[in-house]
Design a protein around this motif. Structure first.
Motif, PDB file in Angstrom:
ATOM      1  N   GLU A 131     -26.887  -6.310 -44.658  1.00  0.00           N
ATOM      2  CA  GLU A 131     -28.259  -5.883 -44.375  1.00  0.00           C
ATOM      3  C   GLU A 131     -29.287  -6.660 -45.190  1.00  0.00           C
ATOM      4  OE1 GLU A 131     -25.828  -3.845 -45.242  1.00  0.00           O
ATOM      5  OE2 GLU A 131     -25.526  -2.406 -43.610  1.00  0.00           O
ATOM      6  N   ASP A 132     -28.900  -7.112 -46.383  1.00  0.00           N
ATOM      7  CA  ASP A 132     -29.789  -7.911 -47.237  1.00  0.00           C
ATOM      8  C   ASP A 132     -31.148  -7.227 -47.401  1.00  0.00           C
ATOM      9  OD1 ASP A 132     -30.477 -10.038 -48.861  1.00  0.00           O
ATOM     10  OD2 ASP A 132     -31.083 -11.342 -47.205  1.00  0.00           O
ATOM     11  N   ARG A 133     -31.126  -6.004 -47.939  1.00  0.00           N
ATOM     12  CA  ARG A 133     -32.333  -5.172 -47.969  1.00  0.00           C
ATOM     13  C   ARG A 133     -33.336  -5.567 -49.047  1.00  0.00           C
ATOM     14  NH1 ARG A 133     -29.635   0.871 -47.329  1.00  0.00           N
ATOM     15  NH2 ARG A 133     -28.905   0.633 -45.170  1.00  0.00           N
ATOM     16  N   GLY A 134     -32.900  -6.276 -50.045  1.00  0.00           N
ATOM     17  CA  GLY A 134     -33.847  -6.706 -51.058  1.00  0.00           C
ATOM     18  C   GLY A 134     -33.850  -5.840 -52.303  1.00  0.00           C
ATOM     19  N   LEU A 135     -34.854  -6.064 -53.132  1.00  0.00           N
ATOM     20  CA  LEU A 135     -34.987  -5.410 -54.431  1.00  0.00           C
ATOM     21  C   LEU A 135     -35.486  -3.970 -54.246  1.00  0.00           C
ATOM     22  CD1 LEU A 135     -34.714  -6.509 -57.407  1.00  0.00           C
ATOM     23  CD2 LEU A 135     -37.192  -6.847 -57.351  1.00  0.00           C
ATOM     24  N   THR A 136     -34.911  -3.031 -54.992  1.00  0.00           N
ATOM     25  CA  THR A 136     -35.377  -1.640 -54.950  1.00  0.00           C
ATOM     26  C   THR A 136     -36.540  -1.449 -55.921  1.00  0.00           C
ATOM     27  OG1 THR A 136     -33.892  -0.880 -56.706  1.00  0.00           O
ATOM     28  CG2 THR A 136     -33.019  -0.874 -54.445  1.00  0.00           C
ATOM     29  N   ALA A 137     -37.145  -0.273 -55.844  1.00  0.00           N
ATOM     30  CA  ALA A 137     -38.218   0.045 -56.796  1.00  0.00           C
ATOM     31  C   ALA A 137     -37.692   0.032 -58.225  1.00  0.00           C
ATOM     32  CB  ALA A 137     -38.826   1.408 -56.449  1.00  0.00           C
ATOM     33  N   LEU A 138     -36.489   0.589 -58.419  1.00  0.00           N
ATOM     34  CA  LEU A 138     -35.887   0.553 -59.755  1.00  0.00           C
ATOM     35  C   LEU A 138     -35.596  -0.883 -60.165  1.00  0.00           C
ATOM     36  CD1 LEU A 138     -34.746   2.107 -62.190  1.00  0.00           C
ATOM     37  CD2 LEU A 138     -32.535   2.172 -60.994  1.00  0.00           C
ATOM     38  N   GLY A 139     -35.167  -1.699 -59.219  1.00  0.00           N
ATOM     39  CA  GLY A 139     -34.919  -3.110 -59.519  1.00  0.00           C
ATOM     40  C   GLY A 139     -36.165  -3.805 -60.027  1.00  0.00           C
ATOM     41  N   ARG A 140     -37.304  -3.475 -59.460  1.00  0.00           N
ATOM     42  CA  ARG A 140     -38.560  -4.072 -59.929  1.00  0.00           C
ATOM     43  C   ARG A 140     -38.881  -3.623 -61.361  1.00  0.00           C
ATOM     44  NH1 ARG A 140     -41.310  -6.673 -55.983  1.00  0.00           N
ATOM     45  NH2 ARG A 140     -40.497  -6.364 -53.871  1.00  0.00           N
ATOM     46  N   GLU A 141     -38.592  -2.365 -61.663  1.00  0.00           N
ATOM     47  CA  GLU A 141     -38.789  -1.891 -63.036  1.00  0.00           C
ATOM     48  C   GLU A 141     -37.878  -2.636 -63.998  1.00  0.00           C
ATOM     49  OE1 GLU A 141     -39.007   2.365 -63.753  1.00  0.00           O
ATOM     50  OE2 GLU A 141     -39.222   2.693 -61.596  1.00  0.00           O
ATOM     51  N   VAL A 142     -36.642  -2.901 -63.585  1.00  0.00           N
ATOM     52  CA  VAL A 142     -35.690  -3.616 -64.441  1.00  0.00           C
ATOM     53  C   VAL A 142     -36.149  -5.053 -64.656  1.00  0.00           C
ATOM     54  CG1 VAL A 142     -33.351  -4.575 -64.520  1.00  0.00           C
ATOM     55  CG2 VAL A 142     -33.700  -2.152 -63.968  1.00  0.00           C
ATOM     56  N   VAL A 143     -36.632  -5.711 -63.602  1.00  0.00           N
ATOM     57  CA  VAL A 143     -37.162  -7.064 -63.754  1.00  0.00           C
ATOM     58  C   VAL A 143     -38.286  -7.076 -64.786  1.00  0.00           C
ATOM     59  CG1 VAL A 143     -38.492  -8.877 -62.589  1.00  0.00           C
ATOM     60  CG2 VAL A 143     -36.467  -7.910 -61.477  1.00  0.00           C
ATOM     61  N   ALA A 144     -39.197  -6.136 -64.689  1.00  0.00           N
ATOM     62  CA  ALA A 144     -40.314  -6.072 -65.640  1.00  0.00           C
ATOM     63  C   ALA A 144     -39.824  -5.800 -67.056  1.00  0.00           C
ATOM     64  CB  ALA A 144     -41.309  -4.992 -65.202  1.00  0.00           C
ATOM     65  N   MET A 145     -38.845  -4.911 -67.198  1.00  0.00           N
ATOM     66  CA  MET A 145     -38.311  -4.605 -68.524  1.00  0.00           C
ATOM     67  C   MET A 145     -37.608  -5.814 -69.121  1.00  0.00           C
ATOM     68  SD  MET A 145     -37.721  -2.388 -71.010  1.00  0.00           S
ATOM     69  CE  MET A 145     -37.714  -0.665 -70.491  1.00  0.00           C
ATOM     70  N   MET A 146     -36.810  -6.521 -68.319  1.00  0.00           N
ATOM     71  CA  MET A 146     -36.124  -7.715 -68.817  1.00  0.00           C
ATOM     72  C   MET A 146     -37.117  -8.789 -69.223  1.00  0.00           C
ATOM     73  SD  MET A 146     -32.888  -7.802 -66.152  1.00  0.00           S
ATOM     74  CE  MET A 146     -32.013  -9.181 -66.942  1.00  0.00           C
ATOM     75  N   ASN A 147     -38.165  -8.969 -68.436  1.00  0.00           N
ATOM     76  CA  ASN A 147     -39.227  -9.904 -68.812  1.00  0.00           C
ATOM     77  C   ASN A 147     -39.847  -9.522 -70.152  1.00  0.00           C
ATOM     78  OD1 ASN A 147     -40.642 -10.536 -65.468  1.00  0.00           O
ATOM     79  ND2 ASN A 147     -38.914 -11.460 -66.512  1.00  0.00           N
TER      80      ASN A 147
END
Length: 334
Positions: A131-147
């Motif tokens: 399905e390749d649905r993409g990044l979740t809302a939590l995934g976006r939070e994790v990206v921001a936290m890792m940054n």
């Protein structure tokens, strides 16, 4: 007289397992390696055990390793002969939905983490999800936290849409530490041109791999070789530029290849879509999972020799061998 390879700072974008002895890497002239320090599908306790194992190895006064917390540690290894250990995970499954665990992991020394490993997770879709649905809302939070923490984001086993969305959301360079070009070899593990461009646009690096299934043209009569590696490298350079390529072998750093038999068996059983056809053509032995003419750290020099013979500029080869990873890691870690 030392060769270009011998005097270069060399960073291997990923080793999926290590036996704790840096000897294989040191003999091959590898300055630092992103080492997977926990099992790909580990839960929290198992993943922490993996970190504990490597921290105990590092605590030995004669370990020969240096824990890499910042880019300057890699440069120090190049000067003094230690082998740089970049502690990495190939799956953030162990954090669940507890973002504060990232803070603890960063404090312990984890410096690279992959958002997903092949399958769907709480953060987004892996590369084997149709399905390749993409990044979740939590995934976006994790990206921001890792940054915010300065933990590098790896997208190697991440789905195409998830990769593009993560690269676009990130304020720091992101990586595909060990992935090739899907438009050259249509393997599920390889990256689309859109994903490659997005990673490069972030300032990141694609680690072109000698892993056979990602280089193979599907001909069971012809195992992949450095010719195939070069096709991928040339494509990514044409697409993204020489400043955005490195080498990510996806090798194990072990003296005895039998030490990873359980891992090759696990990947074949659990991810057949990614490996079965290749294993049926050439076997599932670890030695046969790589290019016929470049299947060990000691043979990485053949890539340097091939590039020199192809007319590559020495400065560009140095970028490929380690300079690009070093630059993009510094932008994450300082």
């Amino acid at each position: 007289m030392t060769t270009l390879h011998e005097r270069s700072l060399v960073i291997d974008g990923l080793n999926f397992h290590g036996d704790g002895d840096p000897g294989v890497l040191r003999q091959a002239g590898v300055t630092a390696v992103n080492m997977t320090v926990s099992h790909f599908e580990a839960d929290f306790e198992e993943a922490m055990d993996g970190l504990a194992r490597w921290l105990a190895i590092l605590a030995k006064p004669d370990s020969g390793w240096r824990l890499v917390r910042r880019a300057a540690d890699i440069e120090a290894c190049h000067e003094d002969g230690d082998t740089g250990l970049i502690m990495g995970w190939q799956n953030l499954r162990p954090i669940g939905d507890r973002l504060e665990r990232l803070v603890m992991l960063h404090e312990l020394g984890l410096r690279v983490a992959q958002l997903t490993y092949n399958r769907r997770s709480l953060l987004g879709d892996g590369c084997l999800e149709p399905e390749d649905r993409g990044l979740t809302a939590l995934g976006r939070e994790v990206v921001a936290m890792m940054n915010s923490l300065g933990m590098a984001i790896d997208l190697s086993h991440v789905g195409q849409k998830t990769s593009v969305e993560a690269a676009t959301a990130s304020t720091r360079p992101v990586f595909a530490t060990h992935a090739n070009a899907r438009s050259v070899t249509p393997a599920l593990r390889n990256k689309s041109d859109d994903a490659i461009r997005a990673i490069a646009d972030s300032g990141g690096v694609i680690g072109i791999s000698i892993y056979g299934p990602m280089c193979w043209d599907g001909d069971s009569r012809r195992p992949p070789s450095l010719d195939d590696f070069m096709r991928h490298l040339d494509h990514v350079v044409a697409l993204a530029g020489v400043d955005h390529v490195g080498i990510g072998t996806d090798l194990p750093a072990v003296a005895d290849s039998n030490a990873v038999n359980h891992i090759t068996a696990f990947t074949l059983e659990n991810y057949p879509a990614a490996i079965r056809a290749y294993a049926e053509a050439f076997s599932n032995r670890i030695e046969d999972r790589y290019l016929v003419d470049c299947r060990s750290h000691g043979e990485l020099r053949r890539i340097t020799d091939r590039l020199l013979g192809s007319g590559w500029d020495e400065a560009d080869i140095a970028r490929l061998l380690g300079g690009n990873f070093l630059r993009a890691f510094r932008a994450n870690w300082g």
